[in-house]
Design an enzyme around this catalytic site. Structure first.
Site, PDB file in Angstrom:
ATOM      1  N   HIS A 200      41.731 -45.313 -24.810  1.00 43.04           N
ATOM      2  CA  HIS A 200      41.104 -45.095 -23.514  1.00 43.04           C
ATOM      3  C   HIS A 200      40.704 -46.397 -22.826  1.00 43.04           C
ATOM      4  O   HIS A 200      39.762 -46.412 -22.029  1.00 43.04           O
ATOM      5  CB  HIS A 200      39.850 -44.209 -23.710  1.00 43.04           C
ATOM      6  CG  HIS A 200      39.847 -43.002 -22.816  1.00 43.04           C
ATOM      7  ND1 HIS A 200      38.827 -42.722 -21.950  1.00 43.04           N
ATOM      8  CD2 HIS A 200      40.760 -42.014 -22.647  1.00 43.04           C
ATOM      9  CE1 HIS A 200      39.094 -41.600 -21.298  1.00 43.04           C
ATOM     10  NE2 HIS A 200      40.257 -41.154 -21.697  1.00 43.04           N
ATOM     11  N   GLU A 224      47.376 -45.641 -27.790  1.00 42.70           N
ATOM     12  CA  GLU A 224      47.409 -45.529 -26.326  1.00 42.70           C
ATOM     13  C   GLU A 224      46.285 -46.352 -25.709  1.00 42.70           C
ATOM     14  O   GLU A 224      45.144 -46.298 -26.169  1.00 42.70           O
ATOM     15  CB  GLU A 224      47.250 -44.043 -25.977  1.00 42.70           C
ATOM     16  CG  GLU A 224      47.130 -43.744 -24.496  1.00 42.70           C
ATOM     17  CD  GLU A 224      47.121 -42.239 -24.227  1.00 42.70           C
ATOM     18  OE1 GLU A 224      47.815 -41.491 -24.956  1.00 42.70           O
ATOM     19  OE2 GLU A 224      46.416 -41.802 -23.306  1.00 42.70           O
ATOM     20  N   HIS A 300      51.643 -38.346 -19.231  1.00 45.24           N
ATOM     21  CA  HIS A 300      50.236 -38.088 -19.476  1.00 45.24           C
ATOM     22  C   HIS A 300      49.857 -36.796 -18.752  1.00 45.24           C
ATOM     23  O   HIS A 300      50.270 -36.585 -17.620  1.00 45.24           O
ATOM     24  CB  HIS A 300      49.471 -39.274 -18.885  1.00 45.24           C
ATOM     25  CG  HIS A 300      48.004 -39.219 -18.996  1.00 45.24           C
ATOM     26  ND1 HIS A 300      47.189 -38.884 -17.946  1.00 45.24           N
ATOM     27  CD2 HIS A 300      47.187 -39.500 -20.031  1.00 45.24           C
ATOM     28  CE1 HIS A 300      45.932 -38.952 -18.333  1.00 45.24           C
ATOM     29  NE2 HIS A 300      45.900 -39.329 -19.597  1.00 45.24           N
TER      30      HIS A 300
HETATM   31 MG   LIG Z   1      44.658 -41.705 -22.380  1.00 47.04          MG
END
Ligand SMILES: [Mg+2]
Length: 398
Positions: A200, A224, A300
């Protein structure tokens, strides 16, 4: 000679289009989404999703301005509408404008495919696979919690999940924080399910290498946003540091934003969000660009059903697609505001053997419960992400 203010299309000497856009509505719905409804003079209706979580007011404003360009435009000229909104406004790019374009773009693909009586993927060249592999989210902070959540996903038919690597973490945090995150990921891997780890953008360079090395032996599907995409040079330096595939892209909004990540050779998995990055039209171009750099494509989508349907159609027709995120049962949404709460055909997203069937209904295939959407949009949500602070009051990434 002064020209009249630009309405929308410029018909010149040609006849009026066979059909024209007469209405574009922005409808904010729970939990934090923004649906776009486009209607034509012939009564065709299409739905898109322009969700940009926490910025619904800004995208709604951008859509309002786009009406001046698009009312009267031929809905079949999707690419012309895209270019008109992107280029003719002089200022271009960024999450707000490209989310607004995304919502309209998806709705126009929906309209066109419905008119022709075919699913959208047929207009993208037809399918290159029969089913779309997917992953869902698991929440939980303690190792036992995440392992239990993983087992629940296995019971639902999933073969892969995604989890947060950390909650908030300092620029230079204690090694104990790294031990804890590795333990949580290890517990999930021990259930036998594949796991992608989302950082994140919470990690900064001083911790990033240590974390990649710590999770490498656990065999994650990918890491990610191990650092924010704001720093492509930092991201590039991390590429050679471990064998963990690096994924990123939910905060990149166009092929121009992706370009340095492709050119550096650091990105393994491109993750544009089709509601933030110019819709199906731009998503398709980013996927093709990724293919030329041998980069995998995994859109996403922790958001709503229209955006997911757009992803599934693109996935069906994209050779370098690998896996699709779905928000079904995501830990931070109420059950009453889950993925399928505002659609009449939730079976479209039925999970079997870790995958969803290629959608075969005309258009994007989502039948929206319009009355429920309108009732909900009458009181627009004002969702904001939480503001996290560290132990000394300092702001941390959410
Ligand atoms: Mg993400």
């Amino acid at each position: 000679m002064t020209r009249a203010p630009q309405s929308s299309h410029d018909p010149g000497a040609s006849a009026l289009p066979a059909d024209r856009i007469v209405q574009i509505e922005a409808l904010p719905v729970l939990p934090r989404w923004l649906f776009v409804r486009v209607e034509t003079a012939q009564g065709a209706v299409g739905w898109g999703e322009a969700t940009l979580e926490g910025h619904v007011e800004a995208v709604t404003g951008a859509l309002d301005a786009m009406r001046d360009r698009l009312i009267g435009h031929d809905p079949d000229r999707i690419e012309d509408a895209w270019q008109l909104c992107h280029r003719l406004g002089f200022y271009r790019g960024g999450p707000v404008l490209l989310s607004a374009i995304a919502g309209v773009d998806q709705a126009l693909w929906d309209i066109k495919a419905r008119k022709l009586g075919v699913p959208v993927y047929q207009l993208l060249g037809g399918r290159v696979r029969d089913r779309i592999p997917v992953y869902a989210w698991i929440g939980g902070d303690r190792p036992a919690d995440v392992a239990e959540a993983a087992r629940a996903r296995i019971a639902q038919g999933f073969t892969a999940v995604k989890m947060n690597g950390t909650e908030d973490i300092g620029w230079l945090d204690s090694p104990r924080a790294v031990d804890a995150l590795a333990a949580r990921i290890g517990e999930v891997r021990a259930t036998g399910i594949d796991v992608g780890v989302d950082f994140h953008g919470r990690v900064h360079q001083p911790m990033a290498r240590t974390i990649l090395r710590a999770i490498e032996p656990l065999g994650p599907l990918f890491a990610e946003e191990i650092v924010l995409g704001d720093n492509p040079d930092v991201f590039a330096r991390l590429a050679g540091f471990s064998s963990v595939p690096l994924a990123l892209g939910e905060r990149l909004y166009s092929r121009w934003d992706f370009r340095p990540f492709f050119e550096s050779g650091a990105l393994d998995i491109a993750q544009p969000d089709l509601a933030h990055a110019g819709g199906l039209s731009e998503g398709r171009r980013i996927a093709a660009m990724a293919e030329t750099y041998d980069v995998a494509f995994a859109p996403h989508c922790p958001i709503g059903p229209i955006a997911l349907a757009a992803c599934l159609h693109l996935a069906a027709a994209t050779p370098n697609f690998v896996i699709q995120e779905v928000s079904m049962g995501i830990h931070y949404n109420a059950a009453s505001a889950d993925l399928t709460a505002l659609m009449r055909n939730p079976e479209l997203f039925a999970i079997e053997r870790g995958s969803i069937a290629v959608p075969e209904r005309p258009g994007l295939g989502v039948e929206i419960d319009e009355a429920a959407v309108r009732a909900m949009a009458a009181t627009p949500h004002r969702w904001r992400n939480p503001a996290w602070r560290g132990p000394h009051g300092e702001l941390r990434e959410w």
